[in-house]
Design a protein around this motif. Structure first.
Motif, short mmCIF file in Angstrom:
data_model
loop_
_atom_site.label_atom_id
_atom_site.label_comp_id
_atom_site.label_asym_id
_atom_site.label_seq_id
_atom_site.Cartn_x
_atom_site.Cartn_y
_atom_site.Cartn_z
N GLU A 88 -9.31 -5.19 -4.92
CA GLU A 88 -10.18 -5.69 -3.85
C GLU A 88 -11.46 -6.28 -4.43
N MET A 133 -6.29 -0.08 -6.02
CA MET A 133 -6.43 -1.01 -4.90
C MET A 133 -7.87 -1.50 -4.77
N CYS A 134 -8.82 -0.59 -4.98
CA CYS A 134 -10.23 -0.98 -4.90
C CYS A 134 -10.58 -1.95 -6.02
N PHE A 177 -5.36 4.40 -4.96
CA PHE A 177 -6.44 3.87 -4.15
C PHE A 177 -7.52 3.24 -5.04
N THR A 180 -6.67 -1.37 2.22
CA THR A 180 -7.37 -0.17 1.76
C THR A 180 -7.76 0.75 2.92
N THR A 238 0.83 -1.21 0.00
CA THR A 238 0.00 0.00 0.00
C THR A 238 0.86 1.25 0.00
#
Length: 386
Positions: free
Chosen positions: A286, A282-283, A279, A306, A96
């Motif tokens: 996810e 990352m989503c 971000f 996250t 991250t």
């Protein structure tokens, strides 16, 4: 009030609105719906417009290359520095940080102040530098995120062609991927936003306008501030700003004949807040992970953290804007590489002191434990039986 400051305060206000709405939207499913709108509508529209507006002036090609060089340097250095600071290699937190620390969001935290303090020409320089930053944030970081996800996925799922084919198909179906491929195809054909019909331009623009308010409100809704992490996050932000200032001082020393406005652009641009693009990537990862079974997730683990990313983003924007405003308020002082370097080293010292103290204390504790373990208690002499 300064218009740039007003814009910054409006961004912070949107995050506060999200915080106030946390009780109204308590369920994860509701947050998931907002995230779906961001990833499937607002984000693809903004990426499409950003890519089609890219214009590279060959005479100023060094600016996007400088920005891209900064991104890459911070990306690779973050891996080793963050590991030294105590983050486990291969952990979701380290991945991250490697995504967020090198990313820049000048549109939110830097451009409003450049136009107010330096004018349109300086803003044009910063916008051109942002081309390199966009290549890094939109394309390279996305590829890195998917590479890490695929690496973890392959460990659990093996090398079966069926699983790999399913992964490739799921990536192709993602709206962001489709938009990036379409935009690159348009650029290759020499098309841009102005070549599209007006009703398409209007629709895409209206969808992209949703991005900034929705993502800021989403941060307020989803952020879960753990006060134990606040000091750690500010420590990370001081390291990031210190590295940026030291690199700017080096560049200014190499090209000392640069004008004051250009020098200030070189100083404040790398101080922009962390970008929302990583971000979003990352989503997206996810979302792919949610399609795996609980057994796979418990074995493989998450690719990113996250929640940690949201907390960093929530603090990064006010931190960067405060720092940029302070530099602009002092004017020509920070056109001098000496002052820039001194401030950068000061920030690195602020960052390193607690880390060194923690390491020293840990070593002392280990020595105490080792000493106590090494103590030998002499046995009492046995009494002779009659």
């Amino acid at each position: 009030m300064n218009p740039a400051l007003q814009k910054t305060l409006s961004f912070i206000l949107l995050i506060i609105v999200g915080l106030l709405l946390k009780k109204k939207i308590p369920q994860k499913e509701q947050l998931g719906g907002i995230k779906t709108l961001i990833l499937s509508i607002a984000l693809p529209a903004m990426i499409f417009i950003a890519l089609l507006k890219v214009k590279v002036d060959p005479a100023l090609l060094s600016l996007p290359l400088l920005a891209l060089g900064f991104n890459l340097f911070m990306f690779f250095s973050a891996r080793y520095v963050m590991t030294w600071m105590g983050y486990e290699p291969g952990s979701p937190q380290l991945r991250t940080l490697m995504m967020l620390m090198p990313s820049l969001a000048p549109g939110l935290s830097c451009f409003p102040f450049i136009i107010e303090y330096l004018g349109e020409e300086s803003l044009a320089w910063a916008a051109l530098a942002d081309v390199g930053n966009k290549v890094f944030g939109l394309i390279l970081l996305y590829l890195v995120a998917m590479h890490w996800y695929q690496k973890l996925y392959a460990k659990q799922s093996g090398s079966g062609q069926g699983r790999l084919k399913g992964l490739v198909l799921s990536l192709i179906k993602e709206p962001v991927n489709l938009v990036i491929v379409t935009a690159i195809l348009f650029l290759a054909l020499g098309w841009n936003m102005m070549t599209l019909p007006l009703f398409i331009q209007d629709a895409i623009t209206r969808m992209s306008v949703l991005m900034t308010p929705m993502i800021l409100i989403f941060i307020g809704l989803a952020v879960n501030v753990k006060w134990k992490e606040v000091k750690m996050i500010f420590n990370l932000l001081f390291w990031r700003a210190g590295m940026a200032l030291c690199l700017s001082a080096v560049v200014l020393s190499i090209i000392p004949a640069v004008s004051v406005p250009a020098a200030l652009v070189l100083v404040v641009f790398p101080l922009s807040s962390c970008s929302f693009w990583p971000f979003a990537h990352m989503c997206a990862v996810e979302e792919l992970e949610s399609r795996n079974s609980d057994e796979v997730l418990s074995t493989t683990g998450r690719t990113f953290d996250t929640g940690f990313a949201l907390n960093i983003l929530a603090f990064s924007l006010p931190f960067s804007t405060t720092l940029i405003l302070t530099i602009f308020s002092l004017g020509e002082t920070f056109a001098n590489p000496t002052y820039v370097g001194v401030l950068g080293i000061s920030f690195l010292v602020i960052c390193l002191i607690p880390v060194l103290f923690r390491k020293f204390r840990g070593n002392v504790d280990k020595e105490v434990i080792a000493t106590e373990s090494a103590e030998v208690v002499e046995p009492k002499p046995a009494t002779q039986s009659l």
